[in-house]
Design an enzyme around this catalytic site. Structure first.
Site, PDB file in Angstrom:
ATOM      1  N   TYR A 288      45.316  18.692  37.606  1.00 33.47           N
ATOM      2  CA  TYR A 288      45.240  17.230  37.573  1.00 33.47           C
ATOM      3  C   TYR A 288      46.410  16.693  36.768  1.00 33.47           C
ATOM      4  O   TYR A 288      46.607  17.065  35.597  1.00 33.47           O
ATOM      5  CB  TYR A 288      43.919  16.755  36.963  1.00 33.47           C
ATOM      6  CG  TYR A 288      43.764  15.250  37.066  1.00 33.47           C
ATOM      7  CD1 TYR A 288      43.373  14.670  38.263  1.00 33.47           C
ATOM      8  CD2 TYR A 288      44.056  14.420  35.987  1.00 33.47           C
ATOM      9  CE1 TYR A 288      43.267  13.293  38.392  1.00 33.47           C
ATOM     10  CE2 TYR A 288      43.940  13.040  36.103  1.00 33.47           C
ATOM     11  CZ  TYR A 288      43.550  12.485  37.303  1.00 33.47           C
ATOM     12  OH  TYR A 288      43.445  11.121  37.431  1.00 33.47           O
TER      13      TYR A 288
ATOM     14  N   GLN B 150      36.760  11.162  40.848  1.00 34.96           N
ATOM     15  CA  GLN B 150      36.635  11.570  42.239  1.00 34.96           C
ATOM     16  C   GLN B 150      37.558  12.740  42.578  1.00 34.96           C
ATOM     17  O   GLN B 150      37.205  13.606  43.394  1.00 34.96           O
ATOM     18  CB  GLN B 150      36.878  10.394  43.186  1.00 34.96           C
ATOM     19  CG  GLN B 150      38.225   9.710  43.074  1.00 34.96           C
ATOM     20  CD  GLN B 150      38.261   8.585  42.048  1.00 34.96           C
ATOM     21  OE1 GLN B 150      37.474   8.560  41.108  1.00 34.96           O
ATOM     22  NE2 GLN B 150      39.175   7.643  42.252  1.00 34.96           N
TER      23      GLN B 150
ATOM     24  N   GLN C  11      53.722   9.653  18.846  1.00 34.18           N
ATOM     25  CA  GLN C  11      52.459  10.136  19.403  1.00 34.18           C
ATOM     26  C   GLN C  11      51.391   9.045  19.430  1.00 34.18           C
ATOM     27  O   GLN C  11      50.518   9.032  20.311  1.00 34.18           O
ATOM     28  CB  GLN C  11      51.958  11.336  18.601  1.00 34.18           C
ATOM     29  CG  GLN C  11      52.868  12.545  18.690  1.00 34.18           C
ATOM     30  CD  GLN C  11      53.065  13.015  20.124  1.00 34.18           C
ATOM     31  OE1 GLN C  11      52.133  13.450  20.789  1.00 34.18           O
ATOM     32  NE2 GLN C  11      54.292  12.913  20.619  1.00 34.18           N
TER      33      GLN C  11
ATOM     34  N   HIS D 275      50.424   7.142  22.672  1.00 32.57           N
ATOM     35  CA  HIS D 275      49.663   7.722  23.786  1.00 32.57           C
ATOM     36  C   HIS D 275      48.454   6.869  24.159  1.00 32.57           C
ATOM     37  O   HIS D 275      48.042   6.834  25.312  1.00 32.57           O
ATOM     38  CB  HIS D 275      49.194   9.131  23.431  1.00 32.57           C
ATOM     39  CG  HIS D 275      50.191  10.195  23.776  1.00 32.57           C
ATOM     40  ND1 HIS D 275      50.339  10.693  25.043  1.00 32.57           N
ATOM     41  CD2 HIS D 275      51.093  10.858  23.003  1.00 32.57           C
ATOM     42  CE1 HIS D 275      51.283  11.619  25.052  1.00 32.57           C
ATOM     43  NE2 HIS D 275      51.763  11.735  23.828  1.00 32.57           N
TER      44      HIS D 275
ATOM     45  N   GLU E 152      46.053  18.907  16.991  1.00 32.12           N
ATOM     46  CA  GLU E 152      46.716  19.337  18.221  1.00 32.12           C
ATOM     47  C   GLU E 152      48.190  19.640  17.976  1.00 32.12           C
ATOM     48  O   GLU E 152      48.695  20.705  18.322  1.00 32.12           O
ATOM     49  CB  GLU E 152      46.569  18.242  19.276  1.00 32.12           C
ATOM     50  CG  GLU E 152      47.273  18.543  20.585  1.00 32.12           C
ATOM     51  CD  GLU E 152      47.237  17.377  21.554  1.00 32.12           C
ATOM     52  OE1 GLU E 152      47.488  17.597  22.745  1.00 32.12           O
ATOM     53  OE2 GLU E 152      46.981  16.229  21.116  1.00 32.12           O
ATOM     54  N   HIS E 153      48.918  18.675  17.422  1.00 34.90           N
ATOM     55  CA  HIS E 153      50.348  18.842  17.137  1.00 34.90           C
ATOM     56  C   HIS E 153      50.549  18.800  15.626  1.00 34.90           C
ATOM     57  O   HIS E 153      50.158  17.822  14.981  1.00 34.90           O
ATOM     58  CB  HIS E 153      51.174  17.703  17.739  1.00 34.90           C
ATOM     59  CG  HIS E 153      50.991  17.517  19.212  1.00 34.90           C
ATOM     60  ND1 HIS E 153      50.227  16.497  19.746  1.00 34.90           N
ATOM     61  CD2 HIS E 153      51.475  18.215  20.264  1.00 34.90           C
ATOM     62  CE1 HIS E 153      50.257  16.571  21.063  1.00 34.90           C
ATOM     63  NE2 HIS E 153      51.004  17.606  21.412  1.00 34.90           N
TER      64      HIS E 153
ATOM     65  N   ASP F  27      56.151  17.762  24.214  1.00 39.51           N
ATOM     66  CA  ASP F  27      55.498  16.965  25.254  1.00 39.51           C
ATOM     67  C   ASP F  27      56.289  16.949  26.549  1.00 39.51           C
ATOM     68  O   ASP F  27      55.713  16.952  27.646  1.00 39.51           O
ATOM     69  CB  ASP F  27      55.337  15.508  24.780  1.00 39.51           C
ATOM     70  CG  ASP F  27      54.171  15.329  23.834  1.00 39.51           C
ATOM     71  OD1 ASP F  27      53.347  16.248  23.720  1.00 39.51           O
ATOM     72  OD2 ASP F  27      54.082  14.254  23.214  1.00 39.51           O
TER      73      ASP F  27
ATOM     74  N   HIS G  65      18.192  53.052  31.723  1.00 39.65           N
ATOM     75  CA  HIS G  65      19.554  53.397  31.343  1.00 39.65           C
ATOM     76  C   HIS G  65      19.638  54.870  30.957  1.00 39.65           C
ATOM     77  O   HIS G  65      20.570  55.588  31.342  1.00 39.65           O
ATOM     78  CB  HIS G  65      20.013  52.540  30.155  1.00 39.65           C
ATOM     79  CG  HIS G  65      20.350  51.127  30.495  1.00 39.65           C
ATOM     80  ND1 HIS G  65      19.415  50.222  30.912  1.00 39.65           N
ATOM     81  CD2 HIS G  65      21.543  50.459  30.455  1.00 39.65           C
ATOM     82  CE1 HIS G  65      19.990  49.046  31.119  1.00 39.65           C
ATOM     83  NE2 HIS G  65      21.289  49.171  30.858  1.00 39.65           N
TER      84      HIS G  65
END
Length: 440
Positions: free
Chosen positions: A126, A187, A255, A258, A325-326, A359, A419
């Protein structure tokens, strides 16, 4: 005794209806779309595309000719830049793949154990496109999957305000997508995860997206694999007194743009640098022509944080507690963070490096863990598209007989008689053992 001082704390915006800073009930809407696509396939996909994106083409899948016509509209420099960036991403992904290997080892005479890395067969990528055409996500997802050896990669990206994102389509094509669909939102995720009359079902979905996309991936996880449970972008900078406060401010805002909910955190040993950074941020937001100042300013106001500590070791400890994250290291000795820090999505070392490189252009993957997930996982990489399988073969009769006796004892200690008998049978065949239960 050390002291942690907050010169700026998050404004903590008031929660709204669903406790998620939004009056929209995202989980309920997403679940409804998923069930509709499950029941009605293409008809549901088309209805939601019309509703949310005002997009209802004859076919969501772009033909080869349509793709070539779209690429022809992309400026030559943009195409060249896409190819340059993708060469960086490919080089790093190929190095990752080279670090993995299949192997077989004889752990005891006659006992052979092995490992194979097998690519996932069908992957859906995606590529988001809500506020911005994020063509870099095509490099990170599609190209990395193809380097891993995935034979079938389909990719979806939404139209932006009713327009085809030409550069994104070009990036998807050059990254190696086997099929490209101009389709977005829940969707698209539901269609790839469940399959419809015209969109094939995949085994794994990757790529960033908004709250609807992230929620859809989370709800469908289990029936398909996913890369990460994604949240808003995060940035954390560790800086000492040698850092440039203006650089720190610029990189925090890079950042924060975003979206309106990006945590932007500075941890520093210098109160002077902290105060200067705050002043620079406010000046950049209000006195320059930064086109994304409104978004970045909202994130800075509501989620920005500035923390002063006594020592650099304490700065690393506090940074690790965020598991951001960063994480950007703007200190005199940035590489020491490689030893000092344990929790981060990606590290960016020194002033000559910045998160924006990661990025957009440098080659490492930008699909990274958020919301503290860096405590237990890394980001998207070649390994995510590979299934590590094991196999076993006992070639020696003596080895099988001894394993059979060991298995019988081990299984009965756990009261697993079935077993144990499987082991007994090998002990009988290859070690001459006798068991009352064996009647053959």
């Amino acid at each position: 005794m050390s002291t942690v001082r907050h010169l700026k704390s998050p404004a903590a915006p008031a929660p709204l209806a669903n406790g998620n800073n939004s009056s929209i009930d995202v989980p309920t809407i997403v679940q409804g779309v998923i069930e509709d696509v499950r029941a009605n396939g293409d008809a549901a996909v088309r209805r939601y595309s019309e509703q949310f994106d005002k997009w209802s083409p004859k076919s969501f899948k772009l033909s080869d000719q349509e793709i070539q016509d779209i690429i022809a509209t992309v400026p030559k420099q943009t195409v060249e830049d896409i190819k340059t960036v993708q060469s960086n991403v490919r080089a790093f992904a190929e190095a990752q793949k080279a670090s993995l290997r299949d192997f077989e080892v004889e752990i005891r005479p006659g006992i052979h154990l092995g490992q194979k890395n097998v690519p996932i067969q069908n992957v859906g990528c995606y590529i988001p496109g809500g506020r911005y055409p994020l063509l870099a996500s095509a490099h990170m997802t599609i190209l990395t999957a193809k380097v891993a050896g995935v034979p079938n990669v389909i990719a979806c990206t939404p139209p932006i305000a009713g327009e085809i994102p030409n550069a994104t389509i070009a990036a998807m094509y050059f990254a190696g997508a086997d099929a490209i669909y101009l389709l977005g939102g829940t969707q698209a995720i539901a269609a790839m995860a469940l399959g419809t009359e015209t969109i094939p079902k995949v085994d794994f979905i990757c790529g960033p997206g908004n709250a609807f996309v992230a929620t859809a991936k989370a709800k469908l996880y289990g029936s398909i694999g996913i890369d990460l449970f994604a949240g808003p972008t995060e940035v954390l900078i560790v800086a000492d007194e040698y850092a440039s406060s203006f650089t720190v401010a610029v990189d925090l805002l890079s950042q924060a743009e975003h979206g309106p909910d990006t945590p932007a955190v500075l941890i520093t040993t210098s109160e002077k640098l902290a105060n200067e950074t705050i002043a620079h941020v406010e000046k950049i937001l209000t006195e320059t022509d930064m086109s994304t100042a409104a978004l970045a300013g909202t994130s800075w106001r509501d989620y920005g944080e500035v923390i002063v500590v006594d020592t650099i070791d304490e700065a690393y400890q506090v940074a690790d507690s965020f598991a951001s994250e960063h994480v950007q290291i703007l200190t005199q000795n940035p590489r020491e963070a490689l030893d000092k820090m344990k929790n981060y999505g990606a590290l960016f070392l020194g002033e000559k490096t910045c998160v924006s490189y990661g990025d957009k252009v440098i080659g490492t993957n930008h699909v990274l863990p958020t919301k503290g997930a860096a405590r237990y996982t890394g980001g998207l990489c070649v390994q995510k598209f590979l299934k590590t399988y094991t196999y076993q073969e006992v070639k020696s009769e003596d080895a099988s007989g001894e394993l059979g006796k060991l298995c019988g004892r081990a299984a009965r200690a756990e009261r697993f008689e079935g077993h144990a008998r499987s082991g007994d049978r090998r002990a009988q065949l290859y070690a001459g053992e006798k068991y009352k239960w064996i009647y053959e």
